[in-house]
Scaffold this active site. Structure first.
Site, PDB file in Angstrom:
ATOM      1  N   ARG A 243     -42.586  -1.887 -42.201  1.00 22.24           N
ATOM      2  CA  ARG A 243     -41.116  -1.027 -42.369  1.00 22.24           C
ATOM      3  C   ARG A 243     -41.418   0.597 -42.287  1.00 22.24           C
ATOM      4  NH1 ARG A 243     -38.672  -4.643 -41.325  1.00 22.24           N
ATOM      5  NH2 ARG A 243     -37.134  -5.913 -42.308  1.00 22.24           N
ATOM      6  N   GLU A 272     -35.347   5.168 -39.827  1.00 23.42           N
ATOM      7  CA  GLU A 272     -34.962   5.023 -38.282  1.00 23.42           C
ATOM      8  C   GLU A 272     -33.327   4.576 -38.275  1.00 23.42           C
ATOM      9  OE1 GLU A 272     -37.800   1.893 -38.509  1.00 23.42           O
ATOM     10  OE2 GLU A 272     -35.829   0.167 -38.261  1.00 23.42           O
ATOM     11  N   HIS A 290     -38.495  -0.610 -33.249  1.00 23.19           N
ATOM     12  CA  HIS A 290     -38.461  -1.727 -33.983  1.00 23.19           C
ATOM     13  C   HIS A 290     -37.999  -3.090 -33.149  1.00 23.19           C
ATOM     14  CE1 HIS A 290     -37.309  -2.910 -38.318  1.00 23.19           C
ATOM     15  NE2 HIS A 290     -37.914  -4.001 -37.855  1.00 23.19           N
TER      16      HIS A 290
HETATM   17  C1  8YV Z   1     -35.692  -7.383 -37.530  1.00 21.43           C
HETATM   18  C2  8YV Z   1     -37.573  -7.377 -38.909  1.00 21.43           C
HETATM   19  O1  8YV Z   1     -35.269  -7.622 -36.044  1.00 21.43           O
HETATM   20  O2  8YV Z   1     -37.531  -9.559 -39.701  1.00 21.43           O
HETATM   21  C3  8YV Z   1     -37.592  -8.333 -39.951  1.00 21.43           C
HETATM   22  O3  8YV Z   1     -37.977  -8.001 -41.145  1.00 21.43           O
HETATM   23  O4  8YV Z   1     -38.111  -6.210 -39.205  1.00 21.43           O
HETATM   24  C4  8YV Z   1     -36.958  -7.637 -37.685  1.00 21.43           C
HETATM   25  O5  8YV Z   1     -37.472  -8.803 -37.303  1.00 21.43           O
HETATM   26  C5  8YV Z   1     -34.861  -6.522 -38.169  1.00 21.43           C
HETATM   27  O6  8YV Z   1     -35.035  -6.411 -39.584  1.00 21.43           O
HETATM   28  C6  8YV Z   1     -33.336  -6.621 -37.882  1.00 21.43           C
HETATM   29  O7  8YV Z   1     -32.687  -7.491 -38.779  1.00 21.43           O
END
Ligand code: 8YV
Length: 330
Positions: A243, A272, A290
């Site tokens: 993150r 972001e 991402h």
């Molecule tokens: C998602 C992510 O695409 O699952 C997670 O925690 O970071 C990613 O797989 C993103 O969070 C959108 O929901």
């Protein structure tokens, strides 16, 4: 389905695949935000009013304010494994179920971690930019020299499912795997990953490649800042697939500008989709928007698990992957 035997009302807060809408339409009345831009916080709170459930993504912030007027809300299903966008305490106080999508994205995200590790170590983005720029005229002994991945030391910060999957990839490359986690793994899991638990400082000083895979929380905010970057080897790489906010992007840009570490591979950023402008000018960074879980198969699996969870919760059944199981049955 619900107590008044009417169709549950749900919010789908972002565009999803059409097959997901078809599944939901068979059972629910949908308020569909059929767009790629997230709603504002105020709009989200308004659209949640009168809804029994909601399907959201990692960019929708769910806290006490957002759910304050949503008196009928029983469940919010996140299409993401990370749930730092949820204030779990606020959900618990209201007895609202929260769910996420673990497991289905583990290997895909681990692959992405390795892709970034390999790309930055072998300077792939930089080399391609140079080639496309028409600068390749001769083979050159010292051109685009990278750092080795095989038989180096891989340091994994955060040894959950994805961290363990990365460790196993590391083993196939003959890497020595060390890790730091809030708690050491069980001996069985350590054995399966052939990984050695070390403290944070030992990892930073010894790893040739540092991979961040921990959840974001107040505790992990700026877990990697100027002090930590200064501990790393000048030949080391840093990969963040966890993150934004875990790394202090300002400190990272400064370290990369001074070539204090070899380079960084980033999939996530503080604030972001805005990026620290300094990142865009640096050659020694590989930047992805991402996309850690972004394969067709995995994104469908995430969507379908999130829908399974939502429909289970609306039907009064325990969802498969609850983030607050402590409230179940209360
Ligand atoms: C998602 C992510 O695409 O699952 C997670 O925690 O970071 C990613 O797989 C993103 O969070 C959108 O929901």
């Amino acid at each position: 389905m619900n107590s008044s035997n009417t169709r549950p009302k749900i919010l789908v807060a972002r565009r999803i695949f059409p097959e997901g809408i078809e599944r939901l339409e068979a059972i629910c009345d949908i308020d569909y935000v059929d767009q790629i831009e997230p709603l504002t916080k105020v709009e989200l709170a308004q659209r949640l009013i009168g809804k029994d459930g909601a399907l959201v993504t990692g960019s929708e912030r769910i806290d006490a304010d957002t759910i304050k007027d949503a008196k009928a809300l029983k469940i919010i299903s996140n299409i993401a494994v990370g749930f730092n966008n949820f204030d779990v305490e606020a959900l618990n106080q209201r007895g609202i179920i929260g769910t996420n999508t673990p497991d289905v994205l583990t290997d895909t995200t681990a692959d992405m971690g390795f892709a970034l590790l390999m790309a930055i170590s072998r300077r792939l983005s930089e080399a391609e930019r140079w080639l496309r720029d028409g600068q390749w005229h001769h083979w050159e002994m010292g051109r685009m020299l990278g750092v080795d991945i095989h038989h180096s030391t891989l340091g994994i910060m955060g040894m959950g499912r994805i961290g363990q999957a990365i460790a196993k990839r590391g083993l196939a490359f003959g890497m020595n795997v060390i890790y730091y986690n809030r708690k050491p793994l069980s001996k069985d899991l350590e054995q399966a990953c052939q990984a050695t638990y070390v403290d944070k400082e030992t990892l930073l000083k010894n790893a040739d490649h540092v991979m961040l895979v921990m959840p974001y929380s107040a505790d992990s905010h700026h877990f990697i800042g100027a002090k930590e970057l200064a501990m790393m080897k000048s030949t080391a790489t840093l990969v963040n697939i966890a993150r934004g906010g875990i790394v202090d992007d300002n400190a990272l840009v400064e370290a990369l500008q001074r070539n204090q570490i070899f380079g960084a591979g980033l999939d996530v950023y503080e604030g972001e989709p805005k990026l620290h402008p300094g990142l865009l000018d640096l050659p020694n960074v590989v930047l992805a928007p991402h996309i850690g879980s972004a394969t067709e198969k995995t994104r469908y699996s995430m969507m379908n698990l999130a829908i399974d969870n939502l429909l289970a919760g609306l039907a009064g059944q325990k969802p498969k992957t609850m983030i607050n199981p402590e409230i179940w049955g209360k």
